[in-house]
Write a protein that holds these residues in place. Sequence first.
Motif, PDB file in Angstrom:
ATOM      1  N   LYS A   1       0.845  -1.196   0.000  1.00 21.74           N
ATOM      2  CA  LYS A   1       0.000   0.000   0.000  1.00 21.74           C
ATOM      3  C   LYS A   1       0.882   1.248   0.000  1.00 21.74           C
ATOM      4  N   PHE A   2       0.234   2.400  -0.077  1.00 21.35           N
ATOM      5  CA  PHE A   2       0.972   3.652  -0.017  1.00 21.35           C
ATOM      6  C   PHE A   2       1.439   3.913   1.414  1.00 21.35           C
ATOM      7  N   PRO A   3       2.603   4.520   1.578  1.00 19.90           N
ATOM      8  CA  PRO A   3       3.067   4.855   2.926  1.00 19.90           C
ATOM      9  C   PRO A   3       2.314   6.055   3.482  1.00 19.90           C
ATOM     10  N   ALA A   4       2.482   6.299   4.777  1.00 22.20           N
ATOM     11  CA  ALA A   4       1.908   7.489   5.398  1.00 22.20           C
ATOM     12  C   ALA A   4       2.468   8.736   4.723  1.00 22.20           C
ATOM     13  N   TYR A   5       1.608   9.711   4.507  1.00 25.20           N
ATOM     14  CA  TYR A   5       2.031  10.873   3.725  1.00 25.20           C
ATOM     15  C   TYR A   5       3.087  11.708   4.441  1.00 25.20           C
ATOM     16  N   ASP A   6       3.113  11.663   5.762  1.00 23.79           N
ATOM     17  CA  ASP A   6       4.135  12.432   6.472  1.00 23.79           C
ATOM     18  C   ASP A   6       5.532  11.839   6.315  1.00 23.79           C
ATOM     19  N   SER A   7       5.628  10.664   5.666  1.00 26.59           N
ATOM     20  CA  SER A   7       6.941  10.085   5.369  1.00 26.59           C
ATOM     21  C   SER A   7       7.439  10.496   3.980  1.00 26.59           C
ATOM     22  N   VAL A   8       6.604  11.192   3.211  1.00 18.29           N
ATOM     23  CA  VAL A   8       6.987  11.644   1.871  1.00 18.29           C
ATOM     24  C   VAL A   8       7.698  12.987   2.004  1.00 18.29           C
ATOM     25  N   ASN A   9       8.927  13.064   1.546  1.00 24.06           N
ATOM     26  CA  ASN A   9       9.718  14.277   1.764  1.00 24.06           C
ATOM     27  C   ASN A   9       9.285  15.425   0.846  1.00 24.06           C
ATOM     28  N   GLY A  10       9.822  16.609   1.152  1.00 23.26           N
ATOM     29  CA  GLY A  10       9.440  17.811   0.431  1.00 23.26           C
ATOM     30  C   GLY A  10       9.781  17.767  -1.042  1.00 23.26           C
ATOM     31  N   ASP A  11      10.917  17.161  -1.387  1.00 22.46           N
ATOM     32  CA  ASP A  11      11.312  17.089  -2.801  1.00 22.46           C
ATOM     33  C   ASP A  11      10.332  16.244  -3.599  1.00 22.46           C
ATOM     34  N   SER A  12       9.911  15.123  -3.017  1.00 17.95           N
ATOM     35  CA  SER A  12       8.946  14.250  -3.703  1.00 17.95           C
ATOM     36  C   SER A  12       7.602  14.946  -3.862  1.00 17.95           C
ATOM     37  N   ARG A  13       7.199  15.676  -2.846  1.00 14.88           N
ATOM     38  CA  ARG A  13       5.933  16.405  -2.927  1.00 14.88           C
ATOM     39  C   ARG A  13       6.012  17.500  -3.998  1.00 14.88           C
ATOM     40  N   LYS A  14       7.135  18.195  -4.032  1.00 15.49           N
ATOM     41  CA  LYS A  14       7.303  19.253  -5.025  1.00 15.49           C
ATOM     42  C   LYS A  14       7.265  18.688  -6.434  1.00 15.49           C
TER      43      LYS A  14
END
Length: 396
Positions: free
Chosen positions: A360-373
């Motif tokens: 499944k997808f990981p918790a969103y707070d584990s996704v770093n700023g670069d990936s979000r950008k």
Amino acid sequence: MSHSAGSASPRPASQRLMHLAVVGAAALVVAGGVAFYYASKGARQGVAGDAITVTIKDGVCDPNTITVAAGPATFTIVNKSDRALEWEILDGVMVIEERENIAPGISQTLQAKLKPGDYEITCGLLNSPRGTLHVTPSAASDAEAARPALRAYLGPLAEFQVFLVTQANSLVKVTQALDGAIRAGDLEKARQAYQSARTPYKQIEPMADQFADLHNTIDPVADFLERREQDPAFTGFHRIEYGLYTDKRTAGLEPYSAKLLADVTALKDRIRGMRILPEQIARGAQRLVASMAATKVAVGVDHYAQTDLADFDANIAGVSRMMTLLKPVAMTAAPQVVADIEARLTDIDNALKSLRGPDKFPAYDSVNGDSRKALSQKMQALADAIGKFNAAVGLE
């Protein structure tokens, strides 16, 4: 822009259901014809004049009453309050255009193509008093009333209506399971049902969020309410999410799950009677993806369950379905626009797959700023591509 779904093998008991499905499909084609009639009376987009400045402070719009001529109009929204806010143009409960997450001290510009009539405008928080927007007839709107019928859109409109109804039915069913799990006090089952219910809702969100009254009770985010999580208007999915993942209990959630079930049932009924214009499909998809690019990917909205990636995946699946339905009509007139949209959808799909774990997808707070950008940039590229669709096929 492709979408595939499995089909069950025929069973004797299915014959009656198949008959009902055929009757329903025929009714939807007729509904598509009605929608097409209204679409033939829509206005083409022109060049908007000078921007109208609307300043929001203390829950009031200045000016509170605005009059513009039908056709394209540009609004500059200035937030002089101390809270982030949304600004919407509403036709009854339907959202015509909106800008989300306007930060304090910041202004944003909105362009809208308006038909003659009276509309409401929101002035800050969801529970603030609303202003009035009067749209008067113009020579351009009168001339556009004679636009020729676009019969090629009848099929896509009917298929889109089937898709919406199917997903709305699924939404009601899984929300019933969520309500049942909460009433049984089963926390783990309630969490599973909550996540399952998000999928159909997110797939139809581009159309569902046009019903402002229901959208504001089904999916309000605490960030936009005066008392945040303690606000009486904090209901729906995120209120239940808060209980299941922050309070970690089902006790006390029964009134919220009952209301959510009533609201999604009302949404299902409205969707069944919805009359969709051809240009609404791409416009709704573009508006949703632009909102994701602007704010949702950066900060997320599932603050308690951290399941934003699953929401994004469902949103993009719905958008992909919408654009796939329009593809046969657009291939001759705008093959490059279609190809660009498909490429952007594939790009986002690959980006989401790269973030997904084995199960499944990981918790969103584990996704770093670069990936979000990076994901936000891909969303914006898709929004820009879809934004070219209506004009390319003569709908604007």
